[in-house]
Design an enzyme around this catalytic site. Structure first.
Site, PDB file in Angstrom:
ATOM      1  N   HIS A 127     -14.835  -5.263  18.646  1.00  0.00           N
ATOM      2  CA  HIS A 127     -15.026  -6.286  19.478  1.00  0.00           C
ATOM      3  C   HIS A 127     -16.178  -5.833  20.733  1.00  0.00           C
ATOM      4  CE1 HIS A 127     -12.161  -8.846  17.840  1.00  0.00           C
ATOM      5  NE2 HIS A 127     -11.077  -8.270  18.192  1.00  0.00           N
ATOM      6  N   ASP A 164     -10.055  -6.580   9.481  1.00  0.00           N
ATOM      7  CA  ASP A 164      -9.275  -6.986  10.629  1.00  0.00           C
ATOM      8  C   ASP A 164      -9.187  -8.632  10.669  1.00  0.00           C
ATOM      9  OD1 ASP A 164      -8.359  -5.473  13.621  1.00  0.00           O
ATOM     10  OD2 ASP A 164      -8.956  -7.715  13.894  1.00  0.00           O
ATOM     11  N   HIS A 166      -9.322 -10.569  13.066  1.00  0.00           N
ATOM     12  CA  HIS A 166     -10.152 -11.224  14.028  1.00  0.00           C
ATOM     13  C   HIS A 166     -11.472 -10.688  13.697  1.00  0.00           C
ATOM     14  CE1 HIS A 166      -6.297  -9.972  16.320  1.00  0.00           C
ATOM     15  NE2 HIS A 166      -6.429 -11.246  16.785  1.00  0.00           N
ATOM     16  N   ASP A 251      -4.001  -6.191  11.015  1.00  0.00           N
ATOM     17  CA  ASP A 251      -3.337  -7.526  11.629  1.00  0.00           C
ATOM     18  C   ASP A 251      -3.258  -8.955  10.853  1.00  0.00           C
ATOM     19  OD1 ASP A 251      -6.057  -7.230  12.170  1.00  0.00           O
ATOM     20  OD2 ASP A 251      -5.795  -7.468  14.510  1.00  0.00           O
TER      21      ASP A 251
HETATM   22 ZN   LIG Z   1      -7.743  -7.659  15.271  1.00  0.00          ZN
END
Ligand SMILES: [Zn+2]
Length: 315
Positions: A127, A164, A166, A251
């Site tokens: 991120h 991931d 996200h 995740d």
């Molecule tokens: Zn994540």
């Protein structure tokens, strides 16, 4: 041989009470790998910290100094950088060691000293934008490794696969105009951070070198795997990478508390096998995987076990 990069200082990065990105994540991973005997089948490395010049391959110097100061001034508490990203006094060193692992791992794989490698690092990185810390991330470890390879003229075309749950907004943003570093992400959508729509596909020289596969909550494991196999293979055939990097968050596991996909540890093993096969076909086997998210301790530890086991058996 598969390399396993880890440093005890990763446990000292503390983002505050109740934070899901906690030291126990790596303690659970270590305990599981020890219990399963996998520690005896990998080569262990304790990386050194990435120098500021290495971090500066991606991040502006004043940003690096801001993180160093925020960490240095945290005393016995925490300095908050955004709504969910904080540093303590050991965070800067932990982050330098996370980026250091990424660079050392790609170097060893490229020189043929290792077949592939997994970096059990924290804080995570995908991120982090060039000058923005967010989403538990300070420095973008996978981006630093990719850029290091290109600058050393050690690889010309790098594929980053980010599974991931996200979207890795930071990695996408950093390489959005680049044609030599391809970013492929499968992620739940809508979900934090909100980026990663299908029509975000790169700009300028990078047009077509970003591929986003947003998936609705509750997508089944079989559907996810089918899409993963098809998309990753198609990208490899078209892009012809010579190095494969994985932003390996776990995740998307069905037990993860931060998202709603349905993968199991077995699924992560199958994805790893497929990624290693792609690396063998396109990249002379060169593959380095970096830990990103994964917040259910049991699911994380068992997914990493399947991941590392496949990295070992695919070499
Ligand atoms: Zn994540």
């Amino acid at each position: 041989m598969t390399g396993f990069f880890y440093h005890p200082t990763y446990l000292l990065h503390d983002a505050g009470p109740g934070h899901p990105e906690r030291p126990e994540r790596l303690k659970a991973v270590s305990a599981q790998l020890e219990k399963s005997g996998l520690y005896n089948r990998v080569q262990m490395f304790e990386p050194g910290p990435a120098e500021r010049e290495t971090l500066a391959l991606i991040h502006p110097h004043d940003y690096i100094e801001n993180i160093a100061h925020a960490s240095g001034n945290a005393g016995n508490g925490h300095t908050r950088l955004d709504a969910d990203t904080s540093v303590c006094q050991d965070s800067f060193m932990a982050a330098q060691l996370a980026a250091g692992a990424a660079v050392e791992a790609v170097g060893k794989v490229l020189r043929g000293e290792l077949n592939n490698a997994f970096c059990a690092v924290r804080p995570p990185g995908h991120h982090a934008e060039k000058a923005v810390a967010m989403g538990f991330c300070l420095f973008n470890n996978v981006a630093i490794a990719a850029e290091w390879l290109v600058r050393q003229k050690l690889a010309e075309k790098i594929l980053i696969i980010d599974w991931d749950v996200h979207h890795g907004n930071g990695t996408q943003d950093i390489f959005y105009n680049r044609g030599d570093i391809f970013y492929l992400s499968l992620h739940q959508w809508p979900l934090y951070p909100g980026t990663g729509r299908e029509d975000e596909s790169g700009e300028g020289k990078g047009r077509g070198a970003t591929r986003n596969v947003p998936l609705p909550p509750a997508t089944s494991e079989q559907k996810y795997l089918d899409i993963f196999y098809k998309t990753a293979e198609e990208v490899c055939k078209n892009f012809q990478p010579d190095f494969l990097l994985l932003s390996a968050g776990f995740d998307a596991h069905r037990d993860d508390p931060l998202a709603n996909l349905q993968l199991t540890e077995t699924g992560f093993g199958q994805m790893t096998k497929f990624a290693a096969e792609l690396a063998a076909s396109f990249c002379h086997g060169r593959l380095v995987s970096l830990l990103e998210g994964g917040y259910n301790l049991t699911a994380l530890a068992s997914s990493v076990e399947h991941h590392v086991e496949m990295l070992i058996t695919q070499t």
